[in-house]
Design a protein around this motif. Structure first.
Motif, PDB file in Angstrom:
ATOM      1  N   MET A   1       0.848  -1.199   0.000  1.00 10.57           N
ATOM      2  CA  MET A   1       0.000   0.000   0.000  1.00 10.57           C
ATOM      3  C   MET A   1       0.886   1.253   0.000  1.00 10.57           C
ATOM      4  O   MET A   1       2.006   1.228   0.504  1.00 10.57           O
ATOM      5  CB  MET A   1      -0.927   0.016   1.215  1.00 10.57           C
ATOM      6  N   PRO A   2       0.395   2.350  -0.553  1.00 11.72           N
ATOM      7  CA  PRO A   2       1.264   3.503  -0.787  1.00 11.72           C
ATOM      8  C   PRO A   2       1.549   4.348   0.450  1.00 11.72           C
ATOM      9  O   PRO A   2       0.770   4.403   1.396  1.00 11.72           O
ATOM     10  CB  PRO A   2       0.471   4.322  -1.813  1.00 11.72           C
ATOM     11  N   VAL A   3       2.706   4.991   0.407  1.00  9.42           N
ATOM     12  CA  VAL A   3       3.060   6.043   1.356  1.00  9.42           C
ATOM     13  C   VAL A   3       2.600   7.368   0.764  1.00  9.42           C
ATOM     14  O   VAL A   3       2.740   7.602  -0.436  1.00  9.42           O
ATOM     15  CB  VAL A   3       4.579   6.078   1.598  1.00  9.42           C
ATOM     16  N   ALA A   4       2.032   8.242   1.586  1.00 12.22           N
ATOM     17  CA  ALA A   4       1.649   9.581   1.138  1.00 12.22           C
ATOM     18  C   ALA A   4       2.767  10.560   1.485  1.00 12.22           C
ATOM     19  O   ALA A   4       3.156  10.678   2.657  1.00 12.22           O
ATOM     20  CB  ALA A   4       0.344  10.018   1.788  1.00 12.22           C
ATOM     21  N   ILE A   5       3.285  11.225   0.473  1.00 15.84           N
ATOM     22  CA  ILE A   5       4.318  12.240   0.642  1.00 15.84           C
ATOM     23  C   ILE A   5       3.638  13.605   0.722  1.00 15.84           C
ATOM     24  O   ILE A   5       2.855  13.962  -0.172  1.00 15.84           O
ATOM     25  CB  ILE A   5       5.309  12.222  -0.538  1.00 15.84           C
ATOM     26  N   LEU A   6       3.939  14.367   1.769  1.00 15.86           N
ATOM     27  CA  LEU A   6       3.364  15.696   1.954  1.00 15.86           C
ATOM     28  C   LEU A   6       4.454  16.745   1.782  1.00 15.86           C
ATOM     29  O   LEU A   6       5.465  16.713   2.499  1.00 15.86           O
ATOM     30  CB  LEU A   6       2.723  15.820   3.335  1.00 15.86           C
ATOM     31  N   CYS A   7       4.249  17.661   0.849  1.00 19.23           N
ATOM     32  CA  CYS A   7       5.214  18.739   0.588  1.00 19.23           C
ATOM     33  C   CYS A   7       4.755  19.995   1.318  1.00 19.23           C
ATOM     34  O   CYS A   7       3.668  20.520   1.039  1.00 19.23           O
ATOM     35  CB  CYS A   7       5.327  18.995  -0.905  1.00 19.23           C
ATOM     36  N   SER A   8       5.566  20.473   2.218  1.00 16.03           N
ATOM     37  CA  SER A   8       5.178  21.569   3.106  1.00 16.03           C
ATOM     38  C   SER A   8       5.154  22.913   2.389  1.00 16.03           C
ATOM     39  O   SER A   8       5.830  23.111   1.376  1.00 16.03           O
ATOM     40  CB  SER A   8       6.152  21.637   4.281  1.00 16.03           C
ATOM     41  N   GLY A   9       4.395  23.845   2.972  1.00 17.60           N
ATOM     42  CA  GLY A   9       4.362  25.210   2.488  1.00 17.60           C
ATOM     43  C   GLY A   9       5.294  26.098   3.287  1.00 17.60           C
ATOM     44  O   GLY A   9       6.141  25.623   4.058  1.00 17.60           O
ATOM     45  N   GLN A  10       5.134  27.394   3.115  1.00 13.53           N
ATOM     46  CA  GLN A  10       5.978  28.360   3.811  1.00 13.53           C
ATOM     47  C   GLN A  10       5.586  28.473   5.283  1.00 13.53           C
ATOM     48  O   GLN A  10       4.485  28.124   5.675  1.00 13.53           O
ATOM     49  CB  GLN A  10       5.825  29.734   3.178  1.00 13.53           C
ATOM     50  N   GLY A  11       6.501  29.035   6.067  1.00 10.80           N
ATOM     51  CA  GLY A  11       6.213  29.357   7.454  1.00 10.80           C
ATOM     52  C   GLY A  11       7.196  28.779   8.442  1.00 10.80           C
ATOM     53  O   GLY A  11       7.295  29.257   9.577  1.00 10.80           O
ATOM     54  N   HIS A  12       7.951  27.744   8.025  1.00 12.22           N
ATOM     55  CA  HIS A  12       8.864  27.097   8.976  1.00 12.22           C
ATOM     56  C   HIS A  12      10.305  27.068   8.468  1.00 12.22           C
ATOM     57  O   HIS A  12      11.088  26.214   8.899  1.00 12.22           O
ATOM     58  CB  HIS A  12       8.379  25.678   9.276  1.00 12.22           C
ATOM     59  N   GLN A  13      10.664  27.996   7.582  1.00 15.48           N
ATOM     60  CA  GLN A  13      12.047  28.053   7.130  1.00 15.48           C
ATOM     61  C   GLN A  13      12.957  28.356   8.323  1.00 15.48           C
ATOM     62  O   GLN A  13      12.617  29.177   9.185  1.00 15.48           O
ATOM     63  CB  GLN A  13      12.230  29.140   6.069  1.00 15.48           C
ATOM     64  N   ASN A  14      14.113  27.703   8.357  1.00 18.61           N
ATOM     65  CA  ASN A  14      15.015  27.896   9.477  1.00 18.61           C
ATOM     66  C   ASN A  14      16.439  27.528   9.077  1.00 18.61           C
ATOM     67  O   ASN A  14      16.668  26.935   8.017  1.00 18.61           O
ATOM     68  CB  ASN A  14      14.566  27.066  10.683  1.00 18.61           C
ATOM     69  N   ALA A  87       0.935  15.008  -2.198  1.00 17.64           N
ATOM     70  CA  ALA A  87       0.085  16.186  -2.035  1.00 17.64           C
ATOM     71  C   ALA A  87       0.936  17.327  -1.495  1.00 17.64           C
ATOM     72  O   ALA A  87       1.838  17.104  -0.682  1.00 17.64           O
ATOM     73  CB  ALA A  87      -1.072  15.892  -1.077  1.00 17.64           C
ATOM     74  N   GLY A  88       0.656  18.542  -1.959  1.00 21.71           N
ATOM     75  CA  GLY A  88       1.438  19.693  -1.529  1.00 21.71           C
ATOM     76  C   GLY A  88       0.574  20.786  -0.950  1.00 21.71           C
ATOM     77  O   GLY A  88      -0.494  21.101  -1.467  1.00 21.71           O
ATOM     78  N   TYR A  89       1.050  21.369   0.130  1.00 21.67           N
ATOM     79  CA  TYR A  89       0.349  22.428   0.856  1.00 21.67           C
ATOM     80  C   TYR A  89       0.820  23.781   0.347  1.00 21.67           C
ATOM     81  O   TYR A  89       1.999  24.118   0.451  1.00 21.67           O
ATOM     82  CB  TYR A  89       0.663  22.273   2.341  1.00 21.67           C
ATOM     83  N   SER A  90      -0.078  24.547  -0.255  1.00 17.43           N
ATOM     84  CA  SER A  90       0.251  25.863  -0.794  1.00 17.43           C
ATOM     85  C   SER A  90       1.346  25.726  -1.855  1.00 17.43           C
ATOM     86  O   SER A  90       1.186  24.981  -2.814  1.00 17.43           O
ATOM     87  CB  SER A  90       0.652  26.809   0.347  1.00 17.43           C
ATOM     88  N   VAL A  91       2.486  26.418  -1.693  1.00 19.04           N
ATOM     89  CA  VAL A  91       3.545  26.308  -2.704  1.00 19.04           C
ATOM     90  C   VAL A  91       4.059  24.872  -2.807  1.00 19.04           C
ATOM     91  O   VAL A  91       4.600  24.463  -3.837  1.00 19.04           O
ATOM     92  CB  VAL A  91       4.701  27.280  -2.391  1.00 19.04           C
ATOM     93  N   GLY A  92       3.851  24.081  -1.774  1.00 20.46           N
ATOM     94  CA  GLY A  92       4.256  22.680  -1.818  1.00 20.46           C
ATOM     95  C   GLY A  92       3.589  21.903  -2.931  1.00 20.46           C
ATOM     96  O   GLY A  92       4.105  20.859  -3.354  1.00 20.46           O
TER      97      GLY A  92
END
Length: 311
Positions: A1-14, A87-92
């Motif tokens: 069964m598949p793994v879901a990859i989530l691409c983050s958006g802005q807000g936590h750059q460090n 799936a990507g969140y905002s710019v992700g």
């Protein structure tokens, strides 16, 4: 069964956002290419020496977050199962298209740079985003209508991101506080993403996307559209949605639901940060969910993938 990859958006750059991938040979070419988009500065050095304000400026932030997702994918793709959901969140979401193979990594970075420039051109100083948790959708809609803002992102569990000008967001924050919202916080993003203030930017970005060269989607990858949570089947229709995402509400709660309904047995967030994996843990506690930012070594991530992703 598949793994879901989530691409983050802005807000936590460090300053430590590339700690896992900065020495990975698989990602070295991407870091070198990205320096061309950042005034000749290696992004691995840039995040360590520049101010938080610089890291969260819109163009730099979008490029860095996209680079994070692409560099992480290049580092770990040989360890991922043959079936993945992305799936990507905002710019992700732009990064997600790159991971799905529709754009090359370099093309993906170029597109994100143009996206940010187009959004900046249509933004007013003070525009931004506000996070609200603990009010109903109807209550947040009423506040947005009253003060001239819009819901930017719908997250699980009565959590919303609202976009607009600073006076409107200040008024909404005060009203939400008076209505006993559980949490209110300004997000370090300097544009009113996913609202009608960026309608022209969405049109301009659509022209850029439709002129880009798309490759066939990689086999075994299911790509999720941010504005409705559906699977991208037709590339041209998907590109139109990706453009509209700039000025239209992102239904992130639906994206996560779609991943689960498509059979995701685990979630791995590519970062920066762990906000998305925490949303999964809260909404789907029986599905394992982690962010690469929680690991101190590449081996740790590889071992986790091996334990939670079938071949």
């Amino acid at each position: 069964m598949p793994v879901a990859i989530l691409c983050s958006g802005q807000g936590h750059q460090n300053s430590a956002m590339f700690s896992l991938t900065e020495s990975a040979p698989e990602a070295d070419e991407l870091f070198a290419y990205c320096a061309n988009l950042l005034g000749g500065v290696d992004p691995r050095e840039l995040v360590k020496r520049e101010s938080i304000e610089t890291l969260h400026s819109n163009r730099t932030g979008q490029i860095l977050c996209t680079l994070q997702a692409l560099a992480t994918f290049e580092t770990f793709k040989s360890y991922l199962p043959s079936q993945i959901i992305v799936a990507g969140y905002s710019v992700g979401e732009v990064a997600a298209w790159g991971i799905a193979g529709l754009f090359s990594p370099k093309e993906t970075l170029d597109l994100v740079a143009r996206r940010a420039e187009i959004m900046d051109a249509e933004s007013t100083p003070g525009d931004g985003l506000l996070f609200i948790r603990g009010l109903s959708r109807n209550a947040v809609d009423i506040l947005c209508t009253r003060y001239g803002a819009a819901i930017s992102i719908i997250n699980p569990g009565d959590a919303f991101v609202v976009g607009g000008g600073r006076p409107a967001l200040d008024a909404i924050a005060e009203a939400a506080r008076a209505a006993n919202a559980q949490r209110i916080a300004f997000i370090q993003v300097m544009v009113a993403s996913h609202t009608n203030l960026l309608n022209k930017a969405a049109d301009d970005f659509r022209d850029v996307l439709l002129a880009a060269v798309c490759s066939p989607q990689s086999p075994g990858v299911r790509l999720i559209s941010g504005i409705d949570g559906t699977t991208v089947v037709d590339t041209r229709a998907g590109l139109a949605k990706l453009a509209r995402q700039v000025s239209q509400t992102v239904l992130w709660s639906e994206c996560l639901r779609s991943c689960v309904e498509a059979g995701a047995t685990s979630f791995l967030e590519f970062g920066p940060g762990k906000a998305l994996s925490e949303m999964v843990a809260s909404s789907y506690p029986d599905v394992p969910s982690r962010s690469v930012d929680e690991f101190s070594s590449i081996a740790g991530v590889v071992n986790w993938i091996g334990s939670h992703g079938s071949p």
